[in-house]
Design a protein around this motif. Structure first.
Motif, mmCIF file in Angstrom:
data_model
loop_
_atom_site.group_PDB
_atom_site.id
_atom_site.type_symbol
_atom_site.label_atom_id
_atom_site.label_comp_id
_atom_site.label_asym_id
_atom_site.label_seq_id
_atom_site.Cartn_x
_atom_site.Cartn_y
_atom_site.Cartn_z
ATOM 1 N N TYR A 55 21.671 24.193 5.921
ATOM 2 C CA TYR A 55 22.467 23.558 4.880
ATOM 3 C C TYR A 55 21.838 23.703 3.490
ATOM 4 N N GLY A 56 20.621 24.206 3.416
ATOM 5 C CA GLY A 56 19.977 24.384 2.127
ATOM 6 C C GLY A 56 18.494 24.089 2.198
ATOM 7 N N GLU A 57 17.881 24.057 1.030
ATOM 8 C CA GLU A 57 16.463 23.756 0.952
ATOM 9 C C GLU A 57 16.222 22.697 -0.117
ATOM 10 N N VAL A 58 15.193 21.883 0.104
ATOM 11 C CA VAL A 58 14.828 20.832 -0.838
ATOM 12 C C VAL A 58 13.364 21.010 -1.199
ATOM 13 N N CYS A 59 13.086 21.009 -2.484
ATOM 14 C CA CYS A 59 11.704 21.162 -2.936
ATOM 15 C C CYS A 59 11.473 20.280 -4.154
ATOM 16 N N ALA A 60 10.251 20.289 -4.633
ATOM 17 C CA ALA A 60 9.892 19.562 -5.847
ATOM 18 C C ALA A 60 9.641 20.588 -6.946
ATOM 19 N N PRO A 61 9.962 20.255 -8.196
ATOM 20 C CA PRO A 61 9.679 21.208 -9.274
ATOM 21 C C PRO A 61 8.178 21.385 -9.460
ATOM 22 N N ARG A 62 7.781 22.543 -9.918
ATOM 23 C CA ARG A 62 6.363 22.742 -10.217
ATOM 24 C C ARG A 62 5.973 21.813 -11.359
ATOM 25 N N GLN A 63 4.804 21.216 -11.255
ATOM 26 C CA GLN A 63 4.406 20.261 -12.274
ATOM 27 C C GLN A 63 2.902 20.297 -12.510
ATOM 28 N N LEU A 64 2.502 19.701 -13.619
ATOM 29 C CA LEU A 64 1.106 19.669 -14.039
ATOM 30 C C LEU A 64 0.802 18.291 -14.595
ATOM 31 N N LEU B 92 5.865 12.938 -5.608
ATOM 32 C CA LEU B 92 6.591 14.120 -5.163
ATOM 33 C C LEU B 92 5.782 15.006 -4.230
ATOM 34 N N GLN B 93 4.533 14.612 -3.963
ATOM 35 C CA GLN B 93 3.692 15.445 -3.116
ATOM 36 C C GLN B 93 4.251 15.567 -1.710
ATOM 37 N N GLU B 94 4.809 14.461 -1.196
ATOM 38 C CA GLU B 94 5.379 14.504 0.147
ATOM 39 C C GLU B 94 6.576 15.447 0.213
ATOM 40 N N VAL B 95 7.351 15.509 -0.876
ATOM 41 C CA VAL B 95 8.491 16.423 -0.920
ATOM 42 C C VAL B 95 7.999 17.862 -0.927
ATOM 43 N N ALA B 96 6.967 18.126 -1.743
ATOM 44 C CA ALA B 96 6.410 19.474 -1.815
ATOM 45 C C ALA B 96 5.822 19.896 -0.472
ATOM 46 N N SER C 176 0.820 -1.206 0.000
ATOM 47 C CA SER C 176 0.000 0.000 0.000
ATOM 48 C C SER C 176 0.858 1.262 0.000
ATOM 49 N N ALA C 177 2.019 1.205 0.655
ATOM 50 C CA ALA C 177 2.917 2.361 0.691
ATOM 51 C C ALA C 177 3.651 2.524 -0.641
ATOM 52 N N ILE C 178 4.014 1.413 -1.254
ATOM 53 C CA ILE C 178 4.733 1.466 -2.526
ATOM 54 C C ILE C 178 3.884 2.096 -3.613
ATOM 55 N N GLN C 179 2.565 1.926 -3.526
ATOM 56 C CA GLN C 179 1.664 2.443 -4.548
ATOM 57 C C GLN C 179 1.840 3.939 -4.777
ATOM 58 N N HIS C 180 2.215 4.678 -3.741
ATOM 59 C CA HIS C 180 2.393 6.123 -3.884
ATOM 60 C C HIS C 180 3.480 6.466 -4.904
ATOM 61 N N LEU C 181 4.435 5.557 -5.086
ATOM 62 C CA LEU C 181 5.540 5.823 -6.008
ATOM 63 C C LEU C 181 5.254 5.316 -7.414
ATOM 64 N N HIS C 182 4.085 4.740 -7.630
ATOM 65 C CA HIS C 182 3.711 4.280 -8.967
ATOM 66 C C HIS C 182 3.036 5.377 -9.770
ATOM 67 N N ASN C 183 2.840 6.522 -9.141
ATOM 68 C CA ASN C 183 2.174 7.637 -9.802
ATOM 69 C C ASN C 183 2.990 8.896 -9.556
ATOM 70 N N ARG C 184 3.407 9.560 -10.636
ATOM 71 C CA ARG C 184 4.275 10.727 -10.484
ATOM 72 C C ARG C 184 3.537 11.934 -9.924
#
Length: 349
Positions: free
Chosen positions: A141-150, A129-133, A117-125
């Motif tokens: 040390y810096g910042e980490v984000c996800a690129p804007r996407q559609l 990346l929603q968790e990263v956003a 059930s947890a792996i399923q989240h990575l089967h859809n782009r």
């Protein structure tokens, strides 16, 4: 090997960090009903994954440490196989996933890597990346984000208007929406102008392209251990490229089509690995949010910005065989899982 004060192997471009030391010895695992002190890892993997992961160097080291790998027959009831201490799998078959979920409930003493059930989240782009956003990670040390996407589900002719409405900036990287383990799911396309967008093939995800000096960081996570290697990536896009390209350019899978960047003569500002404290924080948060222990991140640093990083993909159970020293990382990881579970049983928790 030359290791700096932060624990990085500067010669190999590899970061070595583990918050948990390997256990000195293995206490009797729960499944050792035969009296043998050995750890049994059942695996349900594709032939390709078996070849790349169960390499002779891993099997040899595992034998020395009392770890036995046992192939799982997916055509037979799982409860009639084993007994297992750990189940390792990477199969997208829905029937198998349900079998494994049922087995987890019936056999809580067995560690399943990882919950289907947890792996399923990575089967859809869209979701990967929603968790990263949402994390919005930033520290000294810096910042980490996800690129804007559609996300585009259908009707290619509507893409230019959708991109304009979302305010995305060209060029855009187009990736298939579904990640199903096939080579097609990792194909990339680059669109320079809006008139070329209607040539794309939905369902897909459009990500804003970020110049990153042509270097990608593969961040491998195995439990609490993190290792990083450099890879060549797509080159930066400049004004000339934007003015002289009108079509859709399709690229093969970057990690497969490009060479290792470890030994190349690269500008130190581009080649410098992400700070270890930043990656440890990111890894810890994503393990918790995703509920996974085996995954990797494709990460880039914005060109000209030393402290801004983007996670552009997350992959479950990636090609660990390409990770330096993976056989030691995994044998220690397996032993640590069973050791900690055995200690919890002794303590009654």
């Amino acid at each position: 090997m030359r290791v700096n004060e932060e624990g990085w192997d500067e010669e190999e471009g590899v970061a070595v960090t583990s918050a948990t030391p390997a256990p000195a010895a293995l206490s009797p695992p729960p499944a050792a009903s035969s009296g043998l002190q050995r750890l049994v890892v059942g695996y349900a993997l594709t032939k390709k994954k078996v070849k790349s992961f169960l390499q002779p160097k891993l099997l040899a080291l595992a034998r020395k440490k009392g770890i036995h790998f046992l192939s799982i027959d997916e055509t037979c009831p799982l409860s009639e196989q084993g007994p297992f201490d750990i189940i390792l799998h990477k199969c997208t078959n829905k029937e198998w996933q349900q079998v494994l979920e049922d087995y987890r409930e019936e056999h809580p003493e067995v560690t399943v890597l990882d919950p289907p059930s947890a792996i399923q989240h990575l089967h859809n782009r869209q979701s990967m990346l929603q968790e990263v956003a949402d994390l919005n990670l930033s520290n000294s040390y810096g910042e980490v984000c996800a690129p804007r996407q559609l996300v585009i589900m259908k009707d290619p002719s509507s893409i230019p208007a959708a991109v304009a409405k979302a305010g995305l900036t060209l060029p855009l990287v187009a990736k298939p929406l579904v990640v199903d383990g096939t080579s097609k799911s990792h194909q990339l396309s680059l669109a320079y102008v809006d008139t070329s967008l209607s040539m794309l093939d939905p369902p897909l995800v459009l990500q804003e392209f970020v110049n990153h000096g042509g270097i990608l960081f593969k961040v491998y996570i195995v439990g609490e251990t993190i290792r990083v290697v450099r890879r060549f990536s797509l080159p930066d896009v400049n004004d000339y490229d934007m003015e002289n390209n009108e079509g859709i350019f399709r690229f093969p899978r970057v990690s497969c089509a490009t060479n290792n960047a470890e030994d190349a003569d690269i500008d130190p500002c581009i080649a410098e690995l992400p700070p270890r404290p930043l990656l440890e924080k990111l890894g810890k948060e994503l393990r918790r949010r995703l509920g996974l222990r085996l995954f990797n991140l494709d990460m880039i640093r914005e060109h000209g910005r030393k402290d801004r990083y983007y996670v552009i993909d997350i992959n479950y159970f990636p090609g660990y065989g390409k990770m330096p020293g993976y056989e030691h990382v995994f044998t220690d990881f397996f032993l640590g899982l069973v050791q900690s579970k055995y200690k919890r049983r002794l303590s009654g928790s």
